[in-house]
Scaffold this motif. Structure first.
Motif, PDB file in Angstrom:
ATOM      1  N   ILE A 135      36.645 -18.793  45.460  1.00 39.49           N
ATOM      2  CA  ILE A 135      37.801 -17.928  45.707  1.00 39.49           C
ATOM      3  C   ILE A 135      37.357 -16.640  46.395  1.00 39.49           C
ATOM      4  CG2 ILE A 135      39.575 -16.514  44.582  1.00 39.49           C
ATOM      5  CD1 ILE A 135      39.832 -18.803  42.519  1.00 39.49           C
ATOM      6  N   LYS A 136      36.249 -16.056  45.939  1.00 37.34           N
ATOM      7  CA  LYS A 136      35.741 -14.835  46.576  1.00 37.34           C
ATOM      8  C   LYS A 136      35.388 -15.106  48.040  1.00 37.34           C
ATOM      9  CE  LYS A 136      32.099 -11.336  46.357  1.00 37.34           C
ATOM     10  NZ  LYS A 136      32.094 -11.212  47.778  1.00 37.34           N
ATOM     11  N   ASN A 137      34.735 -16.235  48.311  1.00 35.75           N
ATOM     12  CA  ASN A 137      34.387 -16.587  49.695  1.00 35.75           C
ATOM     13  C   ASN A 137      35.631 -16.759  50.559  1.00 35.75           C
ATOM     14  OD1 ASN A 137      31.642 -16.520  49.186  1.00 35.75           O
ATOM     15  ND2 ASN A 137      31.465 -18.720  48.871  1.00 35.75           N
ATOM     16  N   LEU A 138      36.662 -17.383  50.029  1.00 35.30           N
ATOM     17  CA  LEU A 138      37.909 -17.554  50.784  1.00 35.30           C
ATOM     18  C   LEU A 138      38.542 -16.208  51.114  1.00 35.30           C
ATOM     19  CD1 LEU A 138      39.444 -20.619  48.910  1.00 35.30           C
ATOM     20  CD2 LEU A 138      38.406 -20.594  51.186  1.00 35.30           C
ATOM     21  N   LYS A 139      38.471 -15.269  50.172  1.00 33.25           N
ATOM     22  CA  LYS A 139      38.992 -13.929  50.429  1.00 33.25           C
ATOM     23  C   LYS A 139      38.137 -13.217  51.469  1.00 33.25           C
ATOM     24  CE  LYS A 139      39.883 -11.453  46.774  1.00 33.25           C
ATOM     25  NZ  LYS A 139      39.928 -10.916  45.402  1.00 33.25           N
ATOM     26  N   ASP A 140      36.823 -13.326  51.350  1.00 35.47           N
ATOM     27  CA  ASP A 140      35.906 -12.635  52.262  1.00 35.47           C
ATOM     28  C   ASP A 140      36.072 -13.082  53.709  1.00 35.47           C
ATOM     29  OD1 ASP A 140      34.882 -11.239  50.110  1.00 35.47           O
ATOM     30  OD2 ASP A 140      33.023 -12.405  49.978  1.00 35.47           O
ATOM     31  N   ILE A 141      36.364 -14.361  53.926  1.00 27.73           N
ATOM     32  CA  ILE A 141      36.491 -14.837  55.305  1.00 27.73           C
ATOM     33  C   ILE A 141      37.939 -14.838  55.802  1.00 27.73           C
ATOM     34  CG2 ILE A 141      34.361 -16.189  55.234  1.00 27.73           C
ATOM     35  CD1 ILE A 141      35.980 -18.693  54.836  1.00 27.73           C
ATOM     36  N   GLY A 142      38.845 -14.339  54.964  1.00 26.40           N
ATOM     37  CA  GLY A 142      40.210 -14.118  55.405  1.00 26.40           C
ATOM     38  C   GLY A 142      41.141 -15.315  55.342  1.00 26.40           C
ATOM     39  N   ILE A 143      40.744 -16.364  54.652  1.00 23.88           N
ATOM     40  CA  ILE A 143      41.635 -17.524  54.530  1.00 23.88           C
ATOM     41  C   ILE A 143      42.788 -17.208  53.594  1.00 23.88           C
ATOM     42  CG2 ILE A 143      41.786 -19.905  53.667  1.00 23.88           C
ATOM     43  CD1 ILE A 143      39.025 -20.373  54.869  1.00 23.88           C
ATOM     44  N   VAL A 144      42.508 -16.487  52.550  1.00 27.44           N
ATOM     45  CA  VAL A 144      43.551 -16.044  51.623  1.00 27.44           C
ATOM     46  C   VAL A 144      43.455 -14.537  51.498  1.00 27.44           C
ATOM     47  CG1 VAL A 144      43.689 -18.198  50.307  1.00 27.44           C
ATOM     48  CG2 VAL A 144      42.050 -16.458  49.640  1.00 27.44           C
ATOM     49  N   ASP A 145      44.586 -13.894  51.275  1.00 28.15           N
ATOM     50  CA  ASP A 145      44.579 -12.440  51.214  1.00 28.15           C
ATOM     51  C   ASP A 145      45.096 -11.877  49.897  1.00 28.15           C
ATOM     52  OD1 ASP A 145      47.235 -13.077  51.507  1.00 28.15           O
ATOM     53  OD2 ASP A 145      47.542 -11.885  53.318  1.00 28.15           O
ATOM     54  N   GLN A 146      45.315 -12.712  48.927  1.00 30.26           N
ATOM     55  CA  GLN A 146      45.767 -12.223  47.627  1.00 30.26           C
ATOM     56  C   GLN A 146      44.664 -11.376  46.994  1.00 30.26           C
ATOM     57  OE1 GLN A 146      46.284 -15.362  48.586  1.00 30.26           O
ATOM     58  NE2 GLN A 146      48.244 -16.079  47.891  1.00 30.26           N
ATOM     59  N   VAL A 147      45.086 -10.376  46.260  1.00 30.55           N
ATOM     60  CA  VAL A 147      44.131  -9.511  45.576  1.00 30.55           C
ATOM     61  C   VAL A 147      43.656 -10.163  44.286  1.00 30.55           C
ATOM     62  CG1 VAL A 147      43.825  -7.275  44.478  1.00 30.55           C
ATOM     63  CG2 VAL A 147      45.144  -7.458  46.593  1.00 30.55           C
ATOM     64  N   THR A 148      44.573 -10.760  43.545  1.00 30.14           N
ATOM     65  CA  THR A 148      44.203 -11.403  42.284  1.00 30.14           C
ATOM     66  C   THR A 148      44.540 -12.886  42.338  1.00 30.14           C
ATOM     67  OG1 THR A 148      46.343 -10.916  41.284  1.00 30.14           O
ATOM     68  CG2 THR A 148      44.586  -9.311  40.936  1.00 30.14           C
ATOM     69  N   PHE A 149      43.808 -13.645  41.585  1.00 29.91           N
ATOM     70  CA  PHE A 149      43.999 -15.091  41.544  1.00 29.91           C
ATOM     71  C   PHE A 149      44.036 -15.563  40.107  1.00 29.91           C
ATOM     72  CE2 PHE A 149      42.450 -14.658  45.800  1.00 29.91           C
ATOM     73  CZ  PHE A 149      43.050 -15.683  46.489  1.00 29.91           C
ATOM     74  N   ASP A 150      44.876 -16.544  39.863  1.00 33.76           N
ATOM     75  CA  ASP A 150      44.785 -17.280  38.615  1.00 33.76           C
ATOM     76  C   ASP A 150      44.569 -18.739  39.005  1.00 33.76           C
ATOM     77  OD1 ASP A 150      47.465 -17.502  39.572  1.00 33.76           O
ATOM     78  OD2 ASP A 150      48.066 -18.316  37.633  1.00 33.76           O
ATOM     79  N   TYR A 151      43.863 -19.448  38.176  1.00 35.58           N
ATOM     80  CA  TYR A 151      43.603 -20.848  38.479  1.00 35.58           C
ATOM     81  C   TYR A 151      43.586 -21.650  37.193  1.00 35.58           C
ATOM     82  CZ  TYR A 151      38.782 -19.916  37.061  1.00 35.58           C
ATOM     83  OH  TYR A 151      37.668 -19.570  36.356  1.00 35.58           O
ATOM     84  N   GLU A 152      43.845 -22.928  37.357  1.00 36.68           N
ATOM     85  CA  GLU A 152      43.780 -23.834  36.214  1.00 36.68           C
ATOM     86  C   GLU A 152      43.169 -25.145  36.676  1.00 36.68           C
ATOM     87  OE1 GLU A 152      47.750 -25.859  35.272  1.00 36.68           O
ATOM     88  OE2 GLU A 152      48.361 -23.971  36.219  1.00 36.68           O
ATOM     89  N   PRO A 153      42.316 -25.728  35.839  1.00 34.28           N
ATOM     90  CA  PRO A 153      41.743 -27.022  36.197  1.00 34.28           C
ATOM     91  C   PRO A 153      42.820 -28.097  36.181  1.00 34.28           C
ATOM     92  CG  PRO A 153      40.782 -26.161  34.154  1.00 34.28           C
ATOM     93  CD  PRO A 153      41.834 -25.213  34.594  1.00 34.28           C
ATOM     94  N   LEU A 154      42.711 -29.034  37.107  1.00 35.13           N
ATOM     95  CA  LEU A 154      43.610 -30.179  37.145  1.00 35.13           C
ATOM     96  C   LEU A 154      42.850 -31.400  36.659  1.00 35.13           C
ATOM     97  CD1 LEU A 154      45.202 -29.628  40.669  1.00 35.13           C
ATOM     98  CD2 LEU A 154      46.198 -29.065  38.454  1.00 35.13           C
ATOM     99  N   SER A 155      43.524 -32.282  35.970  1.00 36.41           N
ATOM    100  CA  SER A 155      42.880 -33.496  35.487  1.00 36.41           C
ATOM    101  C   SER A 155      43.211 -34.656  36.413  1.00 36.41           C
ATOM    102  CB  SER A 155      43.338 -33.816  34.064  1.00 36.41           C
ATOM    103  OG  SER A 155      44.731 -34.028  34.056  1.00 36.41           O
ATOM    104  N   GLY A 156      42.501 -35.739  36.234  1.00 38.87           N
ATOM    105  CA  GLY A 156      42.810 -36.934  36.992  1.00 38.87           C
ATOM    106  C   GLY A 156      41.796 -37.246  38.076  1.00 38.87           C
ATOM    107  N   GLY A 157      40.881 -36.329  38.346  1.00 38.97           N
ATOM    108  CA  GLY A 157      39.852 -36.603  39.339  1.00 38.97           C
ATOM    109  C   GLY A 157      38.800 -37.534  38.765  1.00 38.97           C
ATOM    110  N   THR A 158      38.077 -38.180  39.631  1.00 39.11           N
ATOM    111  CA  THR A 158      37.013 -39.061  39.144  1.00 39.11           C
ATOM    112  C   THR A 158      35.733 -38.256  38.988  1.00 39.11           C
ATOM    113  OG1 THR A 158      36.655 -39.763  41.423  1.00 39.11           O
ATOM    114  CG2 THR A 158      38.003 -41.185  40.046  1.00 39.11           C
ATOM    115  N   THR A 159      35.057 -37.975  40.094  1.00 40.74           N
ATOM    116  CA  THR A 159      33.840 -37.179  40.019  1.00 40.74           C
ATOM    117  C   THR A 159      34.068 -35.765  40.524  1.00 40.74           C
ATOM    118  OG1 THR A 159      33.110 -37.906  42.214  1.00 40.74           O
ATOM    119  CG2 THR A 159      32.388 -39.202  40.317  1.00 40.74           C
TER     120      THR A 159
END
Length: 63
Positions: free
Chosen positions: A9-33
């Motif tokens: 998330i920090k890298n995405l902010k640093d390179i300008g892909i996202v511009d939000q100041v704060t982030f919340d995140y939650e893990p999603l289930s259902g992936g394999t690896t």
């Protein structure tokens, strides 16, 4: 696990892909690896080995 997603998330902010100041995140289930996260109810971040992501990308682009 959370350390990886915070770094991404920090890298995405640093390179300008996202511009939000704060982030919340939650893990999603259902992936394999892969580890999947929903960020700010808008973005999905998928973490896996580069070769796996490249293969999946090629598959999805083909179909």
């Amino acid at each position: 696990m959370g350390k990886d997603i915070n770094k991404i998330i920090k890298n995405l902010k640093d390179i300008g892909i996202v511009d939000q100041v704060t982030f919340d995140y939650e893990p999603l289930s259902g992936g394999t690896t892969s580890r999947l996260y929903l960020v700010n109810h808008k973005y999905v971040i998928k973490i896996n080995k580069p070769i796996v992501l490249e293969t999946e990308t090629t598959f999805l682009q083909f179909y």
